[in-house]
Write an enzyme that holds these catalytic residues in place. Sequence first.
Site, PDB file in Angstrom:
ATOM      1  N   SER A  53       0.837  -1.208   0.000  1.00 47.33           N
ATOM      2  CA  SER A  53       0.000   0.000   0.000  1.00 47.33           C
ATOM      3  C   SER A  53       0.863   1.247   0.000  1.00 47.33           C
ATOM      4  O   SER A  53       1.884   1.326   0.682  1.00 47.33           O
ATOM      5  CB  SER A  53      -0.904   0.004   1.233  1.00 47.33           C
ATOM      6  OG  SER A  53      -1.546   1.256   1.351  1.00 47.33           O
ATOM      7  N   TYR A  85      -2.427   5.665  -5.212  1.00 50.15           N
ATOM      8  CA  TYR A  85      -3.552   6.553  -5.500  1.00 50.15           C
ATOM      9  C   TYR A  85      -2.960   7.686  -6.326  1.00 50.15           C
ATOM     10  O   TYR A  85      -2.095   8.417  -5.818  1.00 50.15           O
ATOM     11  CB  TYR A  85      -4.133   7.129  -4.206  1.00 50.15           C
ATOM     12  CG  TYR A  85      -4.826   6.130  -3.301  1.00 50.15           C
ATOM     13  CD1 TYR A  85      -6.098   5.639  -3.618  1.00 50.15           C
ATOM     14  CD2 TYR A  85      -4.236   5.706  -2.107  1.00 50.15           C
ATOM     15  CE1 TYR A  85      -6.738   4.743  -2.774  1.00 50.15           C
ATOM     16  CE2 TYR A  85      -4.883   4.810  -1.266  1.00 50.15           C
ATOM     17  CZ  TYR A  85      -6.132   4.336  -1.606  1.00 50.15           C
ATOM     18  OH  TYR A  85      -6.772   3.460  -0.764  1.00 50.15           O
ATOM     19  N   THR A  98      -5.371   2.389  -7.621  1.00 46.32           N
ATOM     20  CA  THR A  98      -6.695   2.246  -7.009  1.00 46.32           C
ATOM     21  C   THR A  98      -7.602   3.357  -7.514  1.00 46.32           C
ATOM     22  O   THR A  98      -7.309   4.542  -7.333  1.00 46.32           O
ATOM     23  CB  THR A  98      -6.581   2.275  -5.478  1.00 46.32           C
ATOM     24  OG1 THR A  98      -5.712   1.209  -5.083  1.00 46.32           O
ATOM     25  CG2 THR A  98      -7.932   2.081  -4.810  1.00 46.32           C
ATOM     26  N   LYS A 153      -7.197  -1.150  -9.911  1.00 46.19           N
ATOM     27  CA  LYS A 153      -7.881  -1.804  -8.786  1.00 46.19           C
ATOM     28  C   LYS A 153      -9.130  -1.011  -8.413  1.00 46.19           C
ATOM     29  O   LYS A 153      -9.055   0.204  -8.212  1.00 46.19           O
ATOM     30  CB  LYS A 153      -6.943  -1.857  -7.573  1.00 46.19           C
ATOM     31  CG  LYS A 153      -7.606  -2.347  -6.293  1.00 46.19           C
ATOM     32  CD  LYS A 153      -6.595  -2.523  -5.179  1.00 46.19           C
ATOM     33  CE  LYS A 153      -7.203  -3.132  -3.938  1.00 46.19           C
ATOM     34  NZ  LYS A 153      -7.942  -2.187  -3.102  1.00 46.19           N
ATOM     35  N   HIS A 172     -13.065  -2.492  -2.690  1.00 47.57           N
ATOM     36  CA  HIS A 172     -12.304  -1.963  -1.555  1.00 47.57           C
ATOM     37  C   HIS A 172     -12.754  -2.642  -0.253  1.00 47.57           C
ATOM     38  O   HIS A 172     -12.797  -2.036   0.819  1.00 47.57           O
ATOM     39  CB  HIS A 172     -12.494  -0.441  -1.459  1.00 47.57           C
ATOM     40  CG  HIS A 172     -11.266   0.311  -1.026  1.00 47.57           C
ATOM     41  ND1 HIS A 172     -10.560   1.143  -1.867  1.00 47.57           N
ATOM     42  CD2 HIS A 172     -10.616   0.374   0.172  1.00 47.57           C
ATOM     43  CE1 HIS A 172      -9.542   1.695  -1.204  1.00 47.57           C
ATOM     44  NE2 HIS A 172      -9.558   1.240   0.033  1.00 47.57           N
TER      45      HIS A 172
END
Length: 356
Positions: free
Chosen positions: A106, A128, A154, A221, A245
């Site tokens: 992440s 992100y 994402t 994603k 998510h």
Amino acid sequence: MEHLALQELEAEAKRCLDPKIADYIAGGADDELTVRANRAAYARVGLVPRVLTGAGQPDLRVTLFGQTASMPVLISPTAFHKLAHEEGECATARAARRAGVILIASMASTVALEQVAAAAGKTWFQLYLQPDLGWTEDLVRRAEAAGCTALVITVDSPVFGHRSRDARNGFNDLPAGMRCENLRETVGSTSRVRSIVFSPELSWKELSWLRERTALKLVLKGLAHPADAKLAVACGVDGILVSNHGGRQLDTVPSTLDLLPPIVEAVDGAIPVFLDGGIRRGTDVVKALALGATAVGVGRPVLWALAMDGEQGVLDMLETLRAETERALALTGFRCPGQLNTGILRMQPAEEPWWN
Ligand SMILES: Cc1cc2nc3c(=O)[nH]c(=O)nc-3n(C[C@H](O)[C@H](O)[C@H](O)COP(=O)(O)O)c2cc1C
């Protein structure tokens, strides 16, 4: 001693977690309907095994973007592992390496990505996209230099989902001394930490911008709609991770198992399709693969296992899932994940397709 099944880890982990942190991990958006749907979907699909196939010993290995993983299970990106264990993402990464699985690290991690990637070996970096594209590019270069082989973008977060439990608990900040280590930047002599910007301004334009700037594989994603899957292929994306998510963004999105078939159909074999959300059993892995997923991801069980027993806990969890998946594969009459197909699935009667 037999290890706990994945869904049993939550109750055990709760015993060693601050209740607010346990709620942060377990919770979802609004009424948590999507959280529950992700799990419930697997009970609606039955497995009808083939017998006397002479399949031989199961072999779970899969090759993803040229890298061989020991099983078709990825560690989905989850934020802030130090909330669960003092060694944070380092412990998770070491467990991933020992299990031979790919870690999707992440962006919101409490250990810098360079350290995580060095410990994990096979690493994809979750990003992100930030409206500050120059800064986004710097982070992409760091991921490249750290040896990550894919970027997982994402795209289900133009704004932050409403997490009811966190709102009730007033949980909206990291504890003192913990921070998002990838967001540190040095401006002149002063070091400051950015926060992640969720921006509704971002569009396919920024994705094309990224496509032109990196040779890393790009996985989107959080795709749910087959029309977006087609746009993703047209944009030169290398893979899609079907995800809601874990039910933490838009509540009432259907389960990922329900979202998967129309996306697999839309993509028509052009790129691999992955799935996460609610995977807790080897039979869940087999069902998702039979419906066309190339591999699946696990999110919350990683954090529960980490809270209970650090690196060893995560390894035990992964080995439990491996043993269950091998068993489910053998019991359905197959040897390799790639051989699974819808012929062994008994689905509840289909409703009208919702995606037209
Ligand atoms: C505590 C927590 C933190 C998460 N953080 C991120 C994140 O930083 N980036 C991201 O793309 N997804 C994040 N997710 C979503 C997961 O990647 C994944 O989609 C989801 O957890 C899968 O569902 P499962 O938990 O039922 O396995 C997070 C999920 C949880 C539970």
